[in-house]
Structure formats: structure tokens, C-alpha cells
Design an enzyme around this catalytic site. Structure first.
Site, short mmCIF file in Angstrom:
data_model
loop_
_atom_site.label_atom_id
_atom_site.label_comp_id
_atom_site.label_asym_id
_atom_site.label_seq_id
_atom_site.Cartn_x
_atom_site.Cartn_y
_atom_site.Cartn_z
N ASP A 48 59.55 21.77 44.09
CA ASP A 48 59.16 22.09 45.46
C ASP A 48 59.92 21.24 46.47
OD1 ASP A 48 57.37 23.84 44.35
OD2 ASP A 48 55.69 23.20 45.58
N ASN A 89 60.30 28.78 43.83
CA ASN A 89 58.90 29.19 43.62
C ASN A 89 57.96 28.36 44.50
OD1 ASN A 89 56.98 30.82 42.37
ND2 ASN A 89 56.61 29.36 40.72
N ASP A 309 44.00 21.13 44.82
CA ASP A 309 44.98 20.89 43.77
C ASP A 309 44.50 19.93 42.69
OD1 ASP A 309 46.85 22.69 44.69
OD2 ASP A 309 47.91 21.22 45.92
N GLU A 337 50.11 30.01 42.45
CA GLU A 337 51.18 30.51 41.58
C GLU A 337 50.68 31.58 40.62
OE1 GLU A 337 52.82 26.65 43.05
OE2 GLU A 337 50.88 27.55 42.72
N HIS A 383 52.26 25.09 37.30
CA HIS A 383 52.30 23.66 37.00
C HIS A 383 50.91 23.05 36.89
CE1 HIS A 383 52.14 22.61 41.53
NE2 HIS A 383 52.11 23.92 41.43
N ARG A 384 49.98 23.45 37.78
CA ARG A 384 48.63 22.87 37.72
C ARG A 384 47.89 23.33 36.46
NH1 ARG A 384 49.65 18.95 41.11
NH2 ARG A 384 50.26 19.68 43.17
N LYS A 410 57.67 21.80 38.66
CA LYS A 410 57.49 22.25 40.04
C LYS A 410 56.92 21.13 40.91
CE LYS A 410 55.64 26.07 42.75
NZ LYS A 410 55.02 25.31 43.84
#
Length: 430
Positions: A48, A89, A309, A337, A383-384, A410
């Protein structure tokens, strides 16, 4: 690449938190919008933040970087005219730069992740830019998106906050540069208000004046302002650290994480409070968190809106808690995402977790004895999700194979390296 996560009874050691992605992307943008040289110490390196680096360079900023800092000579309110921008992304980068692109004559944001960012809608920001006189061509609110700008003057703007606060943040970056004063009214509810606070904090550091109502639902923005060159220092990242803290909480551990500011405006700082509520032994002093986990956790109820997040990591910890946990006010997880409620819970169920979903809630029936594991997991390029499922794998009875785990880069490229440093058993496989 995929990763195999094997059961790991204990974690031990010290790491420094990676630098905040949210603050890095915002500092990169304010530095680019300044006339003159700004310096950012300890900027994050992730897909990012690297997307923001790449795009502001395309727009005319000059970047010089070493191991400690990045020096940026900005383009001010006059970005270079470019035909295309590729944000990869990175949803926040896209939205911030859609607003800044309205200072350019004609820019198209291309779609290189059709199965992830390419599926996400941006209608609320498109509508707001239209109110400023910016022409936007799009595919039902999705990429590719063409911005034909150069006409924005300021004025009264209404923007919905019900899906994402990033649309509002984008307007807050743009409107100080416009010829006229602006009034921004937020419609409906505003998700992730804490993140708007981060945007306002960074704008203030950059010398920008914005008058915000206490509830962040209306703003007065004087026009004809200039971003000032500044020196910034990026604080440690709570969203990424949340997964490491959760991993320490569900194992027998003695884990120390440095550079986590106690008074941070990051909403995900709540991970520390949530783990305390779960009765995880920890201390947080002098910007350092120490977790001495024993694998025993209590169920909780938590409003996740301000800590979006970190919610998936909290849920991963709750999988092993005694009792039923409830995470509510989290519908905006569906617009990331991937659908971080349906998709994530489906994968947790495969691993043996007992979970239920509502439109805006996640219910977790804890299994203190652990989960079965022994399955292949689809992380949906998120990613999370990758980080949170790894936490579950550490307490599974059999290994988990997480597909496409390299997408963790990411936001946290060093995630698996840091876990390995702490003693986690993880292995990359092709």
C-alpha cells in the site's frame, strides 16, 4: 506462495512494531502536496505505501530514500499531467488520489486486481467529486475510473460515510487547495471516525486549517491554502501488531513489542484493551507492550467500528476464549479486500472454529481446547485474513495451509519473519 502454520505451544522474544501504514500513506501524500522538501522518518514499506510512493512520483514528486528516512520534494497544488495511475490493490491510496487527480486534466486509474480492489465500489466519492464539477467515468462505481478534473472550485459537498471514512478523508486532502471555501456535510452514519481523526492530525501537522464539528459530521475548509514542507516521524502500527499480540495471547508466551505509542490516535490501539478484557496478562508502558500469555482467555463483547483493522485478530483470539464473544457494528468489514465477515468466517469454520455471522456482527463460540485444523484455507488475497488465520493455526491440533499468503505484504511484509523470530513454526511452500 502458500504458508503452512504448524501448532506452536509457546512464543518468546522481542520485536519492534512495523511503521504505521495509515500514517505513512498520509504523510507521503501531504509531503507531495507541499511546495518544497519534507522528510519522513521510519516510513512503512508495504504494497500500500509503496503504491503511494509510485503514484506521487508519477504525479511529479521527487523521492530520495535511505534506510531511515525518505525526502520528498513535492509538486504542491500542481501535479503533473499523467494519463494513467496504478494503485495496485490499495483502496485508501485509490480514494485519496481520486480526489487529488481532480487537479489534473484527465487521469485513468487502471484495474490490475479485478478479483479484489476491482470489485470494490467507490460511488460515494464519485458522487461527491461530481458535486465539485469533476467528471468521472466508471464501471458501476468500480475500476477502471477516469477522472476529468481541472474544474473543481470548492463549495458545498455532501458525502456518505456509511461505507467508508476514506471518501471523507479524500475530500479533506483536496478541498484546502481549491479556490473557494468548502463545506462538507457527512450523510448517514460515519464509519471509522477514529481514522478521520488521524487524517485531521496529519493535515494539522502539514499546516492545513480545517474546522470540524465534534461529531465529525460537518466541516468548514478554507480554500487557497498551501501544504507546508515538514519533518514527520511515523509511529508504530497497531493494525499489524494486533495479530502478533493475539498470537501471544493464545499461546504460552513472553513477547515484547516496542514502538506502540500509548496515546496513539489509531483506533486499533484497542487491541490492548480488548486483550485485557479477555484477562490476558500484559503491560503497556513506555510505548512497549509485554504479553505473558497463558493461553487462557475470557469471552467479550466489543464495538468494532473504531478498531476495524484489528477486529479479525480479536476474533482469532476469541476462537479460543471461554464463552461466547460478540463483535458488533462491524458491517464495514464486508467492503474490504474481501467480505471480511462471510469469507473469513467460512475459513474459520473449515479450521474447526464455531462462529456465526449477522449483517453487522460476528459471534464466536469459544473452544478453549483448540480447533482441529488440518485443512487448506483460502485467505481471499486479504492481508488481514492471512494474519488472523495464522493466529488460529498456532493453536490448531493439525497444521493449516494458507493459500496465497504472500499477500500479507500488502501491509506487513515482515509478518512471518517476525513470527518466526518469536518461535512460530511456519513454512513457505510453492
Amino acid at each position: 506462495m502458500d504458508v503452512i502454520v504448524r501448532p506452536t505451544p509457546s512464543l518468546q522474544g522481542e520485536i519492534g512494531a512495523l511503521s504505521s501504514k495509515n500514517y505513512t500513506t498520509r504523510y507521503l501524500l501531504t509531503a507531495a502536496l507541499a511546495d518544497g522538501k519534507s522528510t519522513i522518518y521510519y516510513p512503512a514499506h508495504s504494497e500500500d505505501s509503496d503504491a503511494m510512493r509510485r503514484c506521487i512520483a508519477d504525479l511529479g514528486a521527487v523521492l530520495e530514500e535511505d534506510d531511515e528516512k525518505i525526502v520528498i520534494t513535492g509538486f504542491g497544488s500542481h501535479p503533473r499531467s499523467v494519463k494513467e495511475l496504478n494503485v495496485g490493490n490499495a483502496g485508501a491510496v485509490l480514494r485519496f488520489l481520486m480526489a487529488i487527480a481532480s487537479l489534473c486534466p484527465d487521469v485513468t486509474f487502471v484495474n490490475t486486481y479485478p478479483d479484489s480492489l476491482g470489485k470494490r465500489p467507490h460511488d460515494d466519492l464519485i458522487d461527491a467529486l461530481g458535486q465539485l464539477g469533476v467528471k468521472v467515468d466508471h464501471r458501476e462505481g468500480k475500476l477502471p475510473i477516469r477522472i476529468q478534473g481541472g474544474q473543481a472550485k470548492g463549495g458545498k459537498i455532501q458525502v456518505s460515510g456509511s461505507v467508508s471514512s476514506q471518501y471523507l478523508s479524500a475530500l479533506l486532502f483536496l478541498t484546502p487547495l481549491l479556490e473557494k471555501d468548502s463545506e462538507i456535510e457527512v450523510l448517514h452514519d460515519l464509519k471509522s471516525k477514529v481514522v478521520v481523526g488521524q487524517t485531521l492530525e496529519v493535515l494539522q501537522e502539514a499546516g492545513i486549517v480545517i474546522h470540524a464539528s465534534d461529531d465529525y459530521m460537518s466541516f468548514r475548509v478554507p480554500g487557497r491554502q498551501s501544504y507546508q514542507p515538514r519533518t514527520y516521524t511515523v509511529q508504530g502500527d497497531y493494525p499489524g501488531s494486533a495479530a502478533v499480540l493475539a498470537a501471544a495471547a493464545v499461546t504460552n508466551s513472553d513477547v515484547t513489542i516496542h514502538r506502540l505509542k500509548e496515546q496513539s490516535k489509531q483506533g486499533e490501539r484497542a487491541i490492548v484493551d480488548v486483550l485485557r478484557m479477555m484477562e490476558v496478562p500484559l503491560t503497556h508502558e513506555n510505548d512497549t507492550v509485554v504479553v505473558k500469555g497463558n493461553g487462557r482467555l475470557k469471552a467479550i463483547e466489543f464495538d468494532g467500528d473504531a478498531a476495524t483493522d484489528a477486529v479479525l485478530a480479536m476474533v482469532a483470539a476469541a476462537v479460543f476464549a471461554e464463552g461466547t464473544s460478540r463483535f458488533y457494528n462491524v458491517e464495514n468489514l464486508r467492503y474490504k479486500e474481501c467480505d471480511r465477515i462471510t469469507d473469513y468466517l467460512n475459513e474459520l469454520s473449515k479450521a474447526g472454529a464455531r462462529v456465526e455471522e449477522r449483517q453487522a456482527e460476528i459471534i464466536v463460540h469459544g473452544r478453549p481446547e483448540g480447533v482441529e485444523g488440518g485443512v487448506e484455507i483460502n485467505a481471499h488475497f486479504d492481508h488481514r485474513v492471512i494474519m488472523a488465520l495464522t493466529v488460529v493455526g498456532l493453536r490448531a491440533q493439525k497444521p493449516l495451509l494458507i493459500k496465497d499468503a504472500h499477500h500479507v505484504a500488502k501491509s506487513y511484509p515482515q509478518y512471518f519473519d517476525h513470527l518466526t523470530t518469536l518461535g512460530a513454526s511456519v513454512e513457505w511452500v510453492k
